[in-house]
Design an enzyme around this catalytic site. Structure first.
Site, PDB file in Angstrom:
ATOM      1  N   ASP A   6       0.834  -1.210   0.000  1.00  0.00           N
ATOM      2  CA  ASP A   6       0.000   0.000   0.000  1.00  0.00           C
ATOM      3  C   ASP A   6       0.862   1.251   0.000  1.00  0.00           C
ATOM      4  O   ASP A   6       2.032   1.233   0.415  1.00  0.00           O
ATOM      5  CB  ASP A   6      -0.960   0.007   1.187  1.00  0.00           C
ATOM      6  CG  ASP A   6      -0.251  -0.004   2.535  1.00  0.00           C
ATOM      7  OD1 ASP A   6       0.700  -0.781   2.700  1.00  0.00           O
ATOM      8  OD2 ASP A   6      -0.651   0.771   3.432  1.00  0.00           O
ATOM      9  N   GLU A  10      -0.021  -1.306   5.641  1.00  0.00           N
ATOM     10  CA  GLU A  10       1.054  -0.903   6.549  1.00  0.00           C
ATOM     11  C   GLU A  10       0.920   0.564   6.914  1.00  0.00           C
ATOM     12  O   GLU A  10       1.148   0.958   8.065  1.00  0.00           O
ATOM     13  CB  GLU A  10       2.413  -1.166   5.899  1.00  0.00           C
ATOM     14  CG  GLU A  10       3.608  -0.936   6.829  1.00  0.00           C
ATOM     15  CD  GLU A  10       4.144   0.500   6.801  1.00  0.00           C
ATOM     16  OE1 GLU A  10       4.988   0.829   7.658  1.00  0.00           O
ATOM     17  OE2 GLU A  10       3.714   1.292   5.924  1.00  0.00           O
TER      18      GLU A  10
END
Length: 389
Positions: free
Chosen positions: A77, A138
């Site tokens: 991400d 994350e």
């Protein structure tokens, strides 16, 4: 490692940047891309979805079905592409020895290196397995890595070592603070400000909580380890946002405090949370309920990301020192997924291409030189793990 492998890394990184994997939007297309690439060379791949079905972790293995493997870990991400960009943030652009695009260094550069080197691992008779761990979310709380670590327990997969490829300029990072984030909501009872005893002032109770946070923060300063390498050396605790109330002459029936803690050690986190629970559950909440049965306090956990604590001996530190030729080991102020792996009993360090100063900003980039250094590290890993006939 200049030549075909670096060219392949550039191609893969361009593809990865093209997937707009902002945390809020999901990462399934990127995970499918990486899974197909690893399936094609015979890796054993496992994909697990989050509850929404829009995000996934990928865990892939090359080599023998044994314990003691090496995990190459990266989050898929990225943060939103805000600000003024020179070009489209989700179209890779190469200029002056740099590849630009959202996620170029944080941390699709490392993932591209790992995928480009995967065929070399597959062509090697490995003594120990190499695992590829690509996670979601994350940037908003390390939720993907948390789920992946739990899945590893269920699968009885027991790696011994993990390298988190966050952008460190290929320096070896052996420690960083944790990051615990919370929202504490106070529910009181509204009324006219001229008769304050007839209501329960949520802001007043939140203020008492803020005072306790400050007291606990001061106490944490005295708990700093004697040789703490962090700046500041102690665990920090602070409130960042407070909201509540409707008007000066109305007793506020709601107030929220957003606060965070960055622990140096797990023991500090336990100490601070114990003090805070004593304040909220043992003092303030019973007092509020005694004044009004519907009053009370609820704390919502936004994320609890464990820190990476420097330890000795460290298999991961020794391994990456050998692979990079670097003897120094540093600490950083930013957080990673490393503490989750360490807590699961996997020796972990952080080392990857690019620099954190280039992340989370317009025109994010990673240099070809940094990618080349990462490829050299992974190439040495393949050589180290190869079976000697």
């Amino acid at each position: 490692m200049s030549g075909p492998v670096l060219d392949e890394t550039r191609r893969i990184l361009g593809d990865l940047i093209g997937f707009p994997t902002v945390s809020a939007d999901g990462n399934l297309a990127l995970i499918a891309y990486a899974s197909a690439a690893l399936d094609a060379i015979g890796a054993h791949t496992r994909t697990t979805l989050d509850a929404s079905g829009t995000k996934a972790n990928l865990f892939a293995t090359i080599g023998p079905d044994t314990d003691g493997g090496i995990v190459l870990s990266g989050h898929t991400d990225v943060v939103p592409a805000d600000g003024e960009w020179t070009g489209d943030p989700f179209v890779a652009h190469e200029e002056g020895g740099r590849i630009y695009g959202r996620g170029a260094c944080d941390m699709k550069g490392f993932i591209a290196c790992a995928l480009a080197m995967a065929p070399a691992f597959a062509a090697t008779r490995l003594e120990r397995p190499v695992h590829f761990a690509f996670t979601y979310d994350e940037e908003v709380g390390c939720f993907g890595a948390r789920a992946l670590v739990e899945a590893l327990r269920e699968w009885s997969v027991k790696p011994s070592t993990c390298v988190i490829g966050e952008p460190t300029g290929m320096r070896i990072i052996e420690g960083h603070k944790g990051c615990y984030e919370y929202t504490t909501a106070f529910t009181g009872s509204a009324g006219h400000a001229s008769e304050p005893d007839r209501g329960v002032n949520a802001i007043a109770y939140a203020g008492r909580f803020l005072a306790r946070l400050a007291e606990t923060g001061e106490a944490l300063k005295g708990r700093a380890p004697a040789k703490s390498p962090f700046v500041p050396p102690w665990t920090t605790l602070q409130a960042g946002v407070i909201r509540g109330g409707t008007a000066r002459n109305v007793i506020p029936d709601h107030c929220e405090v957003e606060w965070e803690m960055r622990p140096v050690t797990a023991a500090d986190a336990d100490f601070a949370l114990s003090e805070i629970r004593r304040c909220l559950e043992g003092e303030l909440s019973p007092e509020m309920r005694a004044r009004h049965p519907g009053a009370g306090i609820v704390t919502h956990v936004v994320g609890e990301v464990d820190g990476l604590e420097p330890v000795a001996p460290s298999e991961a530190l020794d391994l990456v020192r050998e692979l990079t030729g670097g003897n120094a080991a540093d600490v950083v102020s930013f957080g990673t997924e490393a503490g989750l792996y360490q807590k699961a009993g996997i020796s972990t360090v952080v080392c990857g291409p690019g620099f954190i100063e280039q992340a989370h900003r317009p025109d994010e980039y990673v240099s070809l030189d940094q990618l080349d250094l990462c490829l050299q590290m992974l190439d040495r890993l393949a050589g180290k793990l190869s079976r000697r006939s």
